[in-house]
Write an enzyme that holds these catalytic residues in place. Structure first.
Site, PDB file in Angstrom:
ATOM      1  N   LYS A  25       0.862  -1.187   0.000  1.00  0.00           N
ATOM      2  CA  LYS A  25       0.000   0.000   0.000  1.00  0.00           C
ATOM      3  C   LYS A  25       0.894   1.231   0.000  1.00  0.00           C
ATOM      4  O   LYS A  25       1.937   1.232   0.671  1.00  0.00           O
ATOM      5  CB  LYS A  25      -0.905  -0.030   1.246  1.00  0.00           C
ATOM      6  CG  LYS A  25      -1.918   1.109   1.312  1.00  0.00           C
ATOM      7  CD  LYS A  25      -2.850   0.952   2.508  1.00  0.00           C
ATOM      8  CE  LYS A  25      -3.870   2.086   2.595  1.00  0.00           C
ATOM      9  NZ  LYS A  25      -4.787   1.955   3.739  1.00  0.00           N
ATOM     10  N   SER A  36      -9.822   2.340   2.874  1.00  0.00           N
ATOM     11  CA  SER A  36      -8.885   3.038   2.022  1.00  0.00           C
ATOM     12  C   SER A  36      -7.918   2.116   1.276  1.00  0.00           C
ATOM     13  O   SER A  36      -7.349   2.543   0.277  1.00  0.00           O
ATOM     14  CB  SER A  36      -8.083   4.039   2.855  1.00  0.00           C
ATOM     15  OG  SER A  36      -7.240   3.353   3.769  1.00  0.00           O
ATOM     16  N   SER A  81     -10.297  -0.059   6.972  1.00  0.00           N
ATOM     17  CA  SER A  81      -9.653   0.073   5.660  1.00  0.00           C
ATOM     18  C   SER A  81      -8.985  -1.178   5.096  1.00  0.00           C
ATOM     19  O   SER A  81      -8.534  -1.169   3.957  1.00  0.00           O
ATOM     20  CB  SER A  81      -8.621   1.198   5.700  1.00  0.00           C
ATOM     21  OG  SER A  81      -9.265   2.440   5.695  1.00  0.00           O
TER      22      SER A  81
END
Lengths: 99, 484
Positions: free
Chosen positions: B76, B151, B175
């Site tokens: 990420k 997210s 997330s």
């Protein structure tokens, strides 16, 4: 704190200032509506009796770990300053503060 | 190749019937072919990946390396990777080449896991749809008109479309779990403090926790095992001995007490999602688990408390973006004040500005007690509900999100409706306990995840339940037709 909290444009500007941001009048207008809606969401908490409840700031409730007072970091100034917007003589450059 | 489990990949790499360079190239080819439409990556790092793959092959040739050596991974874009652009989905960090590795990255580099690239995300991890990324929205591989969740939407989309075998994510209010649910993949948010936050760009420090996003629970157990562990450089790192996350995978779940919180099945839950979850609970019952009803009476207070506390922490964390040492700087700053305010106003997107402002307000004189302190007290009430529930059961199950993936643009103009969609995941973050999302069915051809919630440091138990469920079901093996 009332359950229908309305933030005026002046208050929005004050919060903007606290946040080191700038917004124009149109954005301030929109922000005042959206922030007011968020404060309405917060109003749900008012009805809850929290007398005598200890605030919880950390999920594990660990105590802060301390380390020995010795130098552990090495200087990585050159590497770190390579990505800075402006530097000179190992210093970070910003607009002139004092005339 | 991209349908192999991590165990199978590892065995083939060890026996040398599979080379890491070929495996890595296969994923790079798939990224080149498919990611133009999904937009799951902000940065692809083919040279770094191949260089690391060669190193991994050398280690394996010499009989060295661990279980994950040679298996590629996508990080990420919140994790710093030395020498690689690390944007956190923001224009503010558009030119930020990280000068060091996050602990998680460092650990996985030690295992010689080739880094394929950095995945897309909501700006500074503030969002539930990955639409607030400055680098464009990520699309859901199951339906390109739908969001992948957020997210960690890029990470979940990457696993769903088979663009990487493993991915890292982070979970502050859901997330990892909500995008895993929306994309039909498996994800685990560990107990707060299990995975180091060093080098993981901070949003809300008392909630942020890294974890794996993978295809199966077994794959997650392998990756979590490599990510977790005490880190001296993170002052909130758990000092307990690391668990063996793989130890209990094959334990039968007969007699395990599974708690179903009645409040998780109330108003707002899509009937199709409820049906999927009830079927999954029945399946666990069939496998010998005992189903008991539990109560989480204050779950509705979690969303308001979170949206006070997380923005308060964010407003403090994001004050570091001052355009002096790194990051975006506005053109021709007139003075220092102008440099700070204009750089921040031009560098941050709308949702980030909103959360900074909410946080600054909640912490300001006159409002601190009414908002911040009140929310911290409610945090304890929500936590205590879980403590009581876990006195009656081993694991809590329910839905991850009230609906399957919503459409792009559907909620982006209404922050409150976006916030409320996190009602089942946020209580977990307030308490700091571990939880997973496991693929459990479909509604309108979109995946739905089952939420498994455990008590502190019970990851091995959660992974055990998830793995046993996946031994009896095939939802985690399904892939979207276009990316098979």
């Amino acid at each position: 704190m009332s359950s229908k909290m309305r933030l005026g444009k002046a208050e929005v500007k004050l919060i903007t200032n606290l946040s080191a941001l700038i917004i124009d009048d149109e954005e301030a207008e929109q922000m005042s509506v959206k922030l007011s809606n968020i404060l309405d969401l917060f109003a749900q908490m008012e009805e809850v009796n929290t007398d005598g409840i200890e605030p919880m700031s950390h999920p594990l409730e660990q105590v802060q770990r301390l380390r020995d007072d010795i130098v552990t970091e090495t200087s990585r100034r050159d590497k770190y300053q390579k990505i800075a917007p402006a530097t000179a003589e190992n210093l970070y450059l910003v607009p002139q503060v004092i005339d | 190749m991209h349908t192999l489990s991590i165990g199978e990949m590892s065995a083939q790499l060890k026996s040398r019937s599979l080379k890491s360079v070929d495996l890595t190239q296969h994923y790079l080819n798939r990224i080149a072919k498919f990611d133009t439409e999904i937009n799951a990556f902000i940065t692809v790092t083919p040279e770094l990946a191949m260089e690391m793959a060669k190193k991994a092959d050398k280690m394996l040739d010499e009989g060295r390396g661990g279980l994950l050596t040679g298996i590629p991974i996508a990080h990420k874009d919140i994790f710093c990777v030395d020498g690689v652009k690390t944007t956190c989905g923001s224009k503010m960090l558009g030119n930020f080449i990280a000068p060091y590795d996050a602990t998680v990255v460092e650990k996985l580099k030690e295992s010689a896991m080739p880094i394929l690239g950095k995945t897309n995300m909501d700006e500074f991890a503030m969002g539930s749809s990955s639409e607030s990324s400055y680098y464009g929205a990520t699309k859901n591989p199951w339906d390109l008109n739908a969001v992948p969740g957020g997210s960690s939407g890029g990470a979940a989309a990457v696993i769903a479309a088979g663009l990487a075998p493993l991915a890292t994510g982070t979970d502050t209010g859901g997330s990892i779990r909500q995008p895993a649910s929306f994309c039909g993949v498996t994800g685990i948010k560990p107990t707060y403090g299990t995975v180091s936050r060093y080098g993981m760009i901070a949003y809300a420090s008392s909630f942020d926790q890294g974890g794996p996003i993978t295809r199966s629970a077994e794959d997650s157990a392998w990756l979590l095992d490599a990510m977790a562990g005490f880190d001296d450089r993170d002052s909130t790192s758990s000092e307990l001995d690391k668990q063996d996350f793989l130890a209990d995978l094959n334990k039968p779940i007969k007699g395990l007490k599974i708690g179903v919180p009645k409040e998780y099945f109330g108003e707002g839950l899509d009937t199709g999602v409820a049906e999927v979850i009830n079927k999954a609970i029945a399946q666990l019952g069939k496998q010998g688990a005992e189903i008991v009803e539990v109560s989480l009476p204050n779950k509705d207070l979690a969303v308001p408390a979170y949206y006070v506390l997380a923005p308060a922490e964010a407003s403090s964390n994001l004050s570091r973006f001052d355009a002096v040492r790194y990051g975006y700087r506005c053109d021709n700053p007139q003075d220092l004040e102008d440099l700070y305010t204009r750089s921040r106003s031009e560098g941050f997107g709308a949702e980030v500005k909103r959360r900074i402002m909410v946080g600054a307000y909640a912490l300001s004189a006159g409002y601190y007690d009414a908002y911040y302190l009140k929310a911290q007290k409610i945090r304890r009430i929500v936590r205590d509900d879980f403590t009581k529930a876990f006195a009656q059961c081993d694991v809590i199950v329910g839905p991850v999100a009230p609906t399957p993936a919503f459409n792009l643009g559907e909620k982006s103009s209404d922050p409150i409706s976006m916030y409320l969609a996190d009602l089942y995941t946020i209580p977990v973050n307030l308490a700091g306990i571990p939880a997973m999302s496991v693929p459990a069915g479909e509604v309108n051809n979109l995946p739905v995840g089952l939420h498994l919630i455990g008590n502190y440091h019970s990851e091995a138990k959660l992974l055990n339940v998830a793995h046993q469920y996946q031994q009896a079901t095939n939802w985690h093996k399904k892939m979207p037709e276009d990316y098979k």
